[in-house]
Design an enzyme around this catalytic site. Structure first.
Site, short mmCIF file in Angstrom:
data_model
loop_
_atom_site.label_atom_id
_atom_site.label_comp_id
_atom_site.label_asym_id
_atom_site.label_seq_id
_atom_site.Cartn_x
_atom_site.Cartn_y
_atom_site.Cartn_z
N HIS A 1 0.86 -1.18 0.00
CA HIS A 1 0.00 0.00 0.00
C HIS A 1 0.89 1.23 0.00
O HIS A 1 1.64 1.47 0.94
CB HIS A 1 -0.93 0.02 1.21
N CYS A 2 0.82 2.00 -1.07
CA CYS A 2 1.68 3.17 -1.23
C CYS A 2 0.96 4.39 -0.68
O CYS A 2 -0.13 4.74 -1.14
CB CYS A 2 2.05 3.36 -2.70
N ILE A 3 1.57 5.05 0.29
CA ILE A 3 0.96 6.23 0.88
C ILE A 3 1.03 7.43 -0.06
O ILE A 3 0.22 8.35 0.04
CB ILE A 3 1.64 6.58 2.22
N ASN B 1 -1.96 7.02 -2.22
CA ASN B 1 -3.16 6.75 -1.43
C ASN B 1 -3.93 5.56 -1.99
O ASN B 1 -5.17 5.57 -2.08
CB ASN B 1 -4.06 7.99 -1.37
N SER B 2 -3.20 4.53 -2.39
CA SER B 2 -3.83 3.35 -2.97
C SER B 2 -2.86 2.19 -2.89
O SER B 2 -1.67 2.37 -2.61
CB SER B 2 -4.24 3.61 -4.43
#
Length: 410
Positions: free
Chosen positions: A261-263, A266-267
């Site tokens: 999950h890549c901050i 945001n996905s």
């Protein structure tokens, strides 16, 4: 029993906002908490610890801004990036020591915010807004501060603009969805499993079990069991997920071939958007490095590009040059972090490994450390360097991927 609860309100009685059906988007709750909090605030009394969070949530829910489709809640996590970033960069351009302190403390503050939000496992627009605003603000300063100097040609301006546009297009394609596991897969498997015993029991009533040949549906049952054994059934989504799929607690769903999950977007990064995610990183890094080189050539023309960031005499004599030099340093810090992420992604792809599988291998201690600990090789899906990259580049998108609306891209 308190019959007042069932008494219909009089026409002159003030209605609670929960009872008002005029606003279709309005939802109010915690009215008693708000009243008590306001009365305590007016009296100067301390607030109850268990009342602060509900009141804060209710206030956040009422902060709305009028948009085209209707009311949307204001995301206060976007405010620090939009306000503090230009303020801190302009403050850092006043003096060399001040810039050193701010540029050193800024990554630490971002990391502290990350760990504070990562514990709650909640989605936030802070990092996405920071990334987008950083890209837009750097391009704005490039056009307003560097371009008037006359050191940048039209071809170089077109190249930087094209890089920014392609980065945004690739980001939008990345945000269209990582490829969630749809519940229809679980319904198909549950239907097959429920039909198999019925056929078997019906055949037992007609002929003797010893004289009966093997059921033709048995291979399907074995196939379903093997799929469940490899992927498993998610205890939260209640779906049979395929191999290499994983559940993201932040997005609230199972993603096919979940990487992480890549901050910053945001996905999640999964089977459907992993290639676009890698392309976004590559385009951003190339555009950023090219823009930094143009800025340093304009601000420090007498210095080499490799040493201009460390030694550029007279750059703080003019505020415009100092601001461009400070933004070049900020862009270099961001570029260095994303370059490290790109290297890790390329190494994992070379071993046909996802970040989630690497973390699970570290926990279970069933992987081998490669390249001085940069990658954990499990040896399960690796087929060699060239075949791993060929599988990644030719990896098809899920057939059940639904196109996202424009409002879902945040």
């Amino acid at each position: 029993m308190k019959w007042e609860k069932f008494k219909p309100p009089e026409p002159d009685d003030p209605m609670c906002c929960c009872e008002c059906d005029v606003d279709p988007h309005g939802c109010c709750c915690d009215c008693d908490d708000l009243d008590e909090a306001c009365s305590r605030w007016l009296k100067g009394e301390p607030q109850k610890p268990d009342c602060v969070l509900p009141v804060f949530g209710a206030v956040m829910d009422r902060l709305r801004v009028r948009l085209l489709p209707g009311d949307r809640r204001v995301e206060l996590s976007m405010v620090p990036a939009l306000v503090l970033l230009p303020l801190l960069l302009r403050l850092a351009a006043l003096h060399f020591l001040l810039g050193l302190v701010i540029l050193t403390a800024l990554p630490g503050l971002v990391l502290l915010y990350y760990y504070a939000t990562h514990r709650k496992k909640g989605r936030t627009l802070f990092f996405l807004s920071l990334a987008l605003f950083s890209l837009a603000y750097m391009y704005f300063l490039f056009v307003t501060e560097i371009l008037p100097r006359g050191d940048v040609s039209h071809l170089q301006l077109v190249t930087v603009t094209t890089g920014v546009v392609l980065t945004l297009i690739s980001l939008v394609r990345t945000k269209r969805g990582p490829g969630f596991v749809q519940p229809s897969l679980a319904a198909i498997h549950s239907t097959n499993q429920s039909q198999l015993p019925d056929k078997h029991s019906a055949s037992q009533n007609e002929v003797d079990q010893s004289m009966m040949p093997a059921s033709p549906a048995k291979p399907v049952e074995q196939q379903t069991q093997s799929l469940t054994a490899k992927g498993g059934t998610c205890p939260l989504c209640k779906v049979v997920r395929p191999p290499r799929a994983g559940h993201c607690r932040i997005c609230g769903g199972c993603v096919q071939r979940l990487d992480h999950h890549c901050i910053w977007i945001n996905s999640c990064v999964g089977k459907a958007n992993h290639r676009n995610f890698l392309l976004t990183l590559l385009l951003f890094l190339l555009t950023s490095l090219y823009g930094i080189s143009l800025v340093l050539r304009s601000v420090c023309p007498r210095q080499n590009l490799l040493t201009a960031l460390l030694y550029c005499p007279g750059v703080y004599n003019q505020y415009s040059s100092a601001l461009c030099f400070t933004c070049a340093w900020y862009s270099s810090i961001v570029t260095g972090g994303l370059l490290h992420l790109l290297m890790l992604q390329m190494i994992n792809i070379s071993y046909n490994l996802t970040e989630r599988e690497a973390q699970l291998a570290l926990r279970k201690k069933n992987g081998q450390s490669r390249l001085h600990g940069l990658v954990i090789d499990t040896g399960v899906y690796s087929r060699g360097f060239w075949q791993n990259w060929a599988e990644f580049l030719t990896m098809g998108e899920p057939a059940d991927r639904h196109p996202s609306a424009l409002t879902d891209l945040v």
